[in-house]
Design an enzyme around this catalytic site. Structure first.
Site, PDB file in Angstrom:
ATOM      1  N   CYS A 218     -49.038 -13.499  90.725  1.00  0.00           N
ATOM      2  CA  CYS A 218     -50.436 -13.684  90.318  1.00  0.00           C
ATOM      3  C   CYS A 218     -50.562 -14.274  88.910  1.00  0.00           C
ATOM      4  O   CYS A 218     -51.396 -15.152  88.665  1.00  0.00           O
ATOM      5  CB  CYS A 218     -51.217 -12.384  90.435  1.00  0.00           C
ATOM      6  SG  CYS A 218     -50.556 -10.990  89.506  1.00  0.00           S
TER       7      CYS A 218
ATOM      8  N   ASP B 165     -59.630 -15.586  91.409  1.00  0.00           N
ATOM      9  CA  ASP B 165     -58.665 -14.569  91.814  1.00  0.00           C
ATOM     10  C   ASP B 165     -57.526 -15.202  92.616  1.00  0.00           C
ATOM     11  O   ASP B 165     -57.769 -15.805  93.665  1.00  0.00           O
ATOM     12  CB  ASP B 165     -59.378 -13.515  92.663  1.00  0.00           C
ATOM     13  CG  ASP B 165     -58.511 -12.317  92.982  1.00  0.00           C
ATOM     14  OD1 ASP B 165     -57.332 -12.300  92.587  1.00  0.00           O
ATOM     15  OD2 ASP B 165     -59.019 -11.379  93.631  1.00  0.00           O
TER      16      ASP B 165
ATOM     17  N   HIS C   1     -55.250 -13.543  94.227  1.00  0.00           N
ATOM     18  CA  HIS C   1     -54.739 -12.570  95.192  1.00  0.00           C
ATOM     19  C   HIS C   1     -55.268 -12.816  96.604  1.00  0.00           C
ATOM     20  O   HIS C   1     -55.757 -11.903  97.286  1.00  0.00           O
ATOM     21  CB  HIS C   1     -55.084 -11.149  94.728  1.00  0.00           C
ATOM     22  CG  HIS C   1     -54.493 -10.781  93.416  1.00  0.00           C
ATOM     23  ND1 HIS C   1     -55.123 -11.061  92.218  1.00  0.00           N
ATOM     24  CD2 HIS C   1     -53.319 -10.179  93.097  1.00  0.00           C
ATOM     25  CE1 HIS C   1     -54.371 -10.625  91.218  1.00  0.00           C
ATOM     26  NE2 HIS C   1     -53.275 -10.099  91.721  1.00  0.00           N
TER      27      HIS C   1
END
Length: 451
Positions: free
Chosen positions: A66, A333, A335
């Site tokens: 990430c 994001d 993820h």
């Protein structure tokens, strides 16, 4: 979905000023313009089914990549600003060769300059093996090394360590010619052609030397011996001027006058010889949790026209922070696990999965204290303007967030080398395995996000 994440699902859900990467949007009127801006950023998320990295069996970065993906997003925005400008906008089925060239650098391919493979392999220099989690500072240093070999962008990358930005160091870096990569094409046993650096293949080195190829070296100008603390004293004689706008900015803070350098911090060079700059400023803004005393200054950093956001997030949950509204941070994001994208034979890239419909948000108080701020400067005048803005608009709100100095203080070690020796996967030439074991070590302090 968490209602806090549904920013623009409902009309008029937010009101007041919102900032995204140095651009102000008045809400709710500016909702759609803000969404188009965010959708135009290159979104790098987890991917699966790419070729295993090095000697590992890892074909996905889900669960560990990430922070690397956040670094990719920040760098991608800087490259878009350099090659296309801050006001550039993406739309589906866009055919723009410059945009495509930027995007290719982030594909999950071993020969893409800023692929997940290349960034992960640089971690060996600071004790991170492929598959281990990186901190924001680690990613910044990996990008610094990789950028030295990007001859198309010729981007100077500087990581300001010890909470100190040294203007002289940065100007000398940007005035040096870009490091020229020396490589040859090696055909592997599989028939795949790979560009291989001179330091990996001795016979290639002999061929290159026989043609008198070498690397460029440069030396920056000397600076006046002045040190300036962030909170007191002027950087130089200044005079007020109207706030300079950049392409894409709707309007800056009304009534705020930003002083321009009268005689410049250091002797001004020809801007044609000053490479564009990506500046990372790794910081720890608190101990176990974010110290809200830094909140106003941190938000102010996102309003600067040079801002490319910052790598941050929640504990062991990295996010690419791109702006704010009130006491909420906007972010992209990483993820989300998506299939790896492969270019077609004619070079077409199905890029819809590299763009996110809208940002998400988190409370500023939830931010992990370890961050790496990012700033992009097109030329020397832009960097000079950034120095003034940091002092007048950021450090004026929190003196000890970091420091600005004209020259390197005598008690500090000299700046490190650009670091252009890269970790790469072993290449197979005929029946011989060639390993790169001569990578240089960086001398810096790691800042890891705590568990």
């Amino acid at each position: 979905m968490d209602p806090e994440l549904m920013l623009f699902q409902r009309s008029n859900s937010l009101e007041g000023d919102a900032w995204v990467l140095g651009v102000r949007y008045g809400l709710p009127e500016g909702n759609e313009n803000l969404r188009v801006d965010v959708r135009s950023r290159i979104w790098c998320s987890y991917r699966k089914n790419f070729r295993a990295i090095g000697g590992t069996q890892l074909t996905s970065d889900s669960g560990w990549g990430c922070t690397l993906r956040c670094g990719q997003m920040l760098l991608a925005h800087a490259l878009i600003c350099k090659h296309l400008g801050r006001d550039w906008r993406w739309h589906p089925n866009l055919k723009d060769p410059i945009y495509t060239e930027v995007l290719k650098k982030f594909l999950d391919l071993r020969d893409s300059e800023y692929s997940i493979q290349m960034i992960a392999l640089q971690g060996e220099d600071f004790g991170r093996t492929v598959g281990q989690w990186f901190g924001p500072n680690n990613v910044a240093h990996a990008i610094r090394k990789l950028a030295a070999r990007d001859l198309w962008s010729e981007l100077a990358v500087h990581v300001a360590m010890d909470m100190l930005i040294v203007v002289d160091d940065i100007k000398q870096l940007c005035r040096r010619p870009h490091q020229t990569a020396i490589s040859v094409d090696i055909t592997m046993a599989t028939g795949e052609t790979i560009p291989v650096d001179e330091d990996l293949v001795p016979c290639a080195a002999e061929v290159l030397r026989s043609h008198s190829l070498g690397t460029h070296q440069g030396r920056g100008d000397q600076a006046s011996n002045r040190h300036v603390a962030s909170g007191g004293g002027g950087l130089c004689h200044t005079q007020p001027h109207r706030s300079r706008s950049r392409a894409g900015s709707e309007d800056q803070t009304p009534g705020h006058s930003v002083p321009r350098l009268a005689s410049i911090l250091l002797p001004r060079s020809n801007d044609d010889n000053f490479r564009s700059l990506l500046l990372f400023v790794p910081l720890r803004l608190g101990q176990d949790k974010f110290n809200m005393e830094y909140a106003t200054a941190l938000k102010a950093s996102l309003t600067l026209p040079q801002s490319v956001g910052f790598i941050g997030g929640k504990p062991r949950h990295a996010l690419y922070i791109i702006g704010y509204h009130d006491d909420y941070l906007f972010y992209l994001d990483p993820h989300v696990t998506q299939p790896t994208v492969q270019p077609s034979e004619d070079g077409f890239i199905a890029d819809d999965s590299y763009h996110c419909a809208e940002p998400q948000r988190m409370r500023l108080s939830e931010l992990d204290p370890s961050v790496a701020l990012g700033f992009f400067c097109k030329d020397e005048a832009d960097f000079d303007d950034l120095v003034i803005r940091l002092r007048e608009q950021v450090l004026s709100k929190m003196t000890y967030m970091f420091e600005l100095a004209i020259t390197r203080p005598p008690f500090m070690d000299p700046p490190g080398s650009p670091g252009v020796v890269l970790k790469k996967e072993p290449f197979q030439m005929v029946d011989t395995m060639i390993d790169d074991e001569c990578c240089e070590a960086d001398s810096y302090v790691m800042v890891d996000i705590p568990k």
